[in-house]
Motif scaffolding. Structure first.
Motif, mmCIF file in Angstrom:
data_model
loop_
_atom_site.group_PDB
_atom_site.id
_atom_site.type_symbol
_atom_site.label_atom_id
_atom_site.label_comp_id
_atom_site.label_asym_id
_atom_site.label_seq_id
_atom_site.Cartn_x
_atom_site.Cartn_y
_atom_site.Cartn_z
ATOM 1 N N PRO A 17 0.838 -1.204 0.000
ATOM 2 C CA PRO A 17 0.000 0.000 0.000
ATOM 3 C C PRO A 17 0.875 1.258 0.000
ATOM 4 C CG PRO A 17 -0.750 -1.573 1.667
ATOM 5 C CD PRO A 17 0.581 -2.058 1.169
ATOM 6 N N PRO A 18 0.391 2.348 -0.594
ATOM 7 C CA PRO A 18 -0.924 2.470 -1.227
ATOM 8 C C PRO A 18 -0.953 2.035 -2.688
ATOM 9 C CG PRO A 18 0.160 4.584 -1.213
ATOM 10 C CD PRO A 18 1.088 3.643 -0.491
ATOM 11 N N GLY A 147 2.206 5.547 6.891
ATOM 12 C CA GLY A 147 1.287 4.432 6.682
ATOM 13 C C GLY A 147 -0.029 4.929 6.119
ATOM 14 N N VAL A 148 -1.074 4.167 6.315
ATOM 15 C CA VAL A 148 -2.369 4.515 5.732
ATOM 16 C C VAL A 148 -3.260 5.280 6.702
ATOM 17 C CG1 VAL A 148 -2.320 2.585 4.112
ATOM 18 C CG2 VAL A 148 -3.310 2.254 6.384
ATOM 19 N N THR A 149 -2.802 5.476 7.940
ATOM 20 C CA THR A 149 -3.545 6.273 8.914
ATOM 21 C C THR A 149 -2.619 7.336 9.504
ATOM 22 O OG1 THR A 149 -2.995 4.727 10.710
ATOM 23 C CG2 THR A 149 -5.074 4.354 9.531
ATOM 24 N N ALA A 150 -3.206 8.394 10.037
ATOM 25 C CA ALA A 150 -2.417 9.519 10.535
ATOM 26 C C ALA A 150 -1.482 9.097 11.666
ATOM 27 C CB ALA A 150 -3.347 10.642 11.004
ATOM 28 N N ASP A 151 -1.946 8.176 12.526
ATOM 29 C CA ASP A 151 -1.118 7.800 13.672
ATOM 30 C C ASP A 151 0.073 6.934 13.274
ATOM 31 O OD1 ASP A 151 -2.496 5.497 13.062
ATOM 32 O OD2 ASP A 151 -3.212 5.108 15.084
ATOM 33 N N LYS A 174 17.097 2.121 7.183
ATOM 34 C CA LYS A 174 16.223 2.431 6.062
ATOM 35 C C LYS A 174 14.897 2.913 6.633
ATOM 36 C CE LYS A 174 13.890 -0.323 3.634
ATOM 37 N NZ LYS A 174 13.462 -1.302 2.611
ATOM 38 N N ALA A 175 14.033 3.400 5.779
ATOM 39 C CA ALA A 175 12.722 3.862 6.223
ATOM 40 C C ALA A 175 11.645 3.168 5.411
ATOM 41 C CB ALA A 175 12.598 5.381 6.074
ATOM 42 N N THR A 176 10.464 3.111 5.993
ATOM 43 C CA THR A 176 9.361 2.465 5.294
ATOM 44 C C THR A 176 8.086 3.274 5.441
ATOM 45 O OG1 THR A 176 8.068 0.418 5.077
ATOM 46 C CG2 THR A 176 8.749 1.019 7.292
ATOM 47 N N ALA A 177 7.387 3.455 4.344
ATOM 48 C CA ALA A 177 6.049 4.054 4.278
ATOM 49 C C ALA A 177 6.069 5.562 4.492
ATOM 50 C CB ALA A 177 5.106 3.396 5.270
ATOM 51 N N GLY A 178 5.214 6.234 3.752
ATOM 52 C CA GLY A 178 4.938 7.638 3.981
ATOM 53 C C GLY A 178 5.852 8.638 3.323
ATOM 54 N N HIS A 195 6.700 13.260 6.063
ATOM 55 C CA HIS A 195 8.127 13.551 6.035
ATOM 56 C C HIS A 195 8.647 13.490 4.603
ATOM 57 C CE1 HIS A 195 8.491 13.501 10.377
ATOM 58 N NE2 HIS A 195 7.797 12.384 10.401
ATOM 59 N N GLY A 196 9.684 14.260 4.329
ATOM 60 C CA GLY A 196 10.349 14.202 3.037
ATOM 61 C C GLY A 196 11.575 13.306 3.113
ATOM 62 N N TYR A 197 11.796 12.503 2.088
ATOM 63 C CA TYR A 197 12.940 11.591 2.167
ATOM 64 C C TYR A 197 14.262 12.340 2.151
ATOM 65 C CZ TYR A 197 12.768 11.801 -3.009
ATOM 66 O OH TYR A 197 12.738 12.212 -4.311
ATOM 67 N N LEU A 198 14.300 13.518 1.529
ATOM 68 C CA LEU A 198 15.530 14.300 1.587
ATOM 69 C C LEU A 198 15.718 14.926 2.966
ATOM 70 C CD1 LEU A 198 15.793 16.043 -1.904
ATOM 71 C CD2 LEU A 198 16.822 13.899 -1.119
ATOM 72 N N ASN A 199 14.630 15.279 3.639
ATOM 73 C CA ASN A 199 14.740 15.755 5.020
ATOM 74 C C ASN A 199 15.341 14.665 5.908
ATOM 75 O OD1 ASN A 199 12.261 17.137 3.715
ATOM 76 N ND2 ASN A 199 12.684 18.482 5.465
ATOM 77 N N VAL A 200 14.868 13.428 5.703
ATOM 78 C CA VAL A 200 15.396 12.309 6.495
ATOM 79 C C VAL A 200 16.878 12.100 6.191
ATOM 80 C CG1 VAL A 200 15.198 9.831 6.956
ATOM 81 C CG2 VAL A 200 13.125 11.214 6.633
ATOM 82 N N LEU A 201 17.238 12.197 4.929
ATOM 83 C CA LEU A 201 18.643 12.054 4.545
ATOM 84 C C LEU A 201 19.505 13.126 5.212
ATOM 85 C CD1 LEU A 201 20.943 10.880 2.869
ATOM 86 C CD2 LEU A 201 20.080 12.145 0.893
ATOM 87 N N LEU A 202 19.038 14.371 5.188
ATOM 88 C CA LEU A 202 19.790 15.452 5.818
ATOM 89 C C LEU A 202 19.883 15.270 7.325
ATOM 90 C CD1 LEU A 202 18.590 18.720 4.008
ATOM 91 C CD2 LEU A 202 20.815 17.591 3.832
ATOM 92 N N ALA A 203 18.780 14.837 7.951
ATOM 93 C CA ALA A 203 18.792 14.626 9.395
ATOM 94 C C ALA A 203 19.794 13.539 9.779
ATOM 95 C CB ALA A 203 17.388 14.273 9.884
#
Length: 271
Positions: A17-18, A147-151, A174-178, A195-203
């Protein structure tokens, strides 16, 4: 040409998903991606252990696979045996293992060292103990970013704390979903903060350089594409954020092109 900082960044999770792509469609497009001139952006084909028999019936060409084991460590051995005996075109390069409550991690210690093991870090009081186990065993971490829900989406504080804790222990992740877009954004359809994947990379890179969790929160909250792209272009260190699963390889490819971070290249595959 794909710059080194983006090589293998996008794992092909088309069947999840999605996107929920039919398996034959997903396999065909994965082969197209691996043969395209942006192939260096593309990681393994991500596939769930409970559906391995479908993969055995559908696979037609050699493929690198990252197996997701939602049932926990005890399911990994049988899954690897089934793949070895029944799916001769599949080369398992990674395992992504969910850690249920009170799970015994011992079965993962028996895994062939040629396979990268990712343990999904629980979003509860077990987070640090599982990260400690990953550090001790030489495993990698998998952080859930949506994921598929806000929480299902951790806020900046939670994700920053997880990134900081992983990097402090020397655990790549690594990261998964969203992570549907390069930059932090609000989904216009459902209002979810993504979240943005480039934000995660920078963090992750900032954490490696010694930044504190509060600094990482600020990086994860950045929404200005020009600012994020400028910081990305300054990265020289090896990535500690290794990849993320995406239902569409073309979406991140097009984002990176739009930001001027990779040269425009022919896609060679329809969406």
């Amino acid at each position: 040409m794909i710059p080194d900082i983006f090589r293998g960044l996008c794992d092909d999770a088309a069947v999840f998903p999605p996107g929920n792509a039919p398996l034959d469609h997903a396999l065909r497009h994965h082969a197209d991606h691996r043969g395209a001139n942006y192939r260096d952006l593309v990681g393994p084909f991500v596939f769930p252990v409970p559906r391995l028999r479908e993969l055995a019936d559908s696979i037609r060409t050699a493929i690198m696979v990252s197996l997701i084991a939602p049932g926990g460590p005890e399911t990994v051995g049988p899954a690897l045996a089934f793949t070895r005996d029944n799916i001769h075109g599949a080369s398992v390069t990674a395992l992504e293992v969910v850690i249920p409550d009170s799970a015994d991690l011992a079965p993962l210690l028996q895994i062939d060292c040629g396979i990268d093991v990712y343990v999904e870090i629980p979003r509860d009081e077990r987070r640090l103990s599982v990260l400690d186990a990953a550090a001790d065993a030489g495993w990698r971490a998998k952080l859930r970013t949506g994921g598929v829900t806000a929480d299902a989406y951790p806020d900046e504080q939670e994700l920053a704390a997880s990134i900081h804790a992983a990097v402090a222990r020397g655990v790549d992740f690594k990261a998964t979903a969203g992570l549907h877009h390069a930059i932090r954004n609000t989904n216009p359809c459902n209002g979810f903060e993504q979240h943005g994947y480039l934000n995660v990379l920078l963090a992750a890179q900032a954490a490696t350089a010694g930044a504190e969790p509060r600094d990482l929160e600020n990086i994860l909250a950045l929404r200005d594409p020009d600012v994020v792209a400028e910081h990305i272009l300054r990265i020289t260190a090896t990535r500690t954020f290794l990849s993320f699963g995406t239902c569409s390889i073309l979406e991140p490819l097009n984002d990176l092109r739009a930001l001027g971070l990779i040269e425009p290249i022919a896609q060679g595959v329809s969406s």
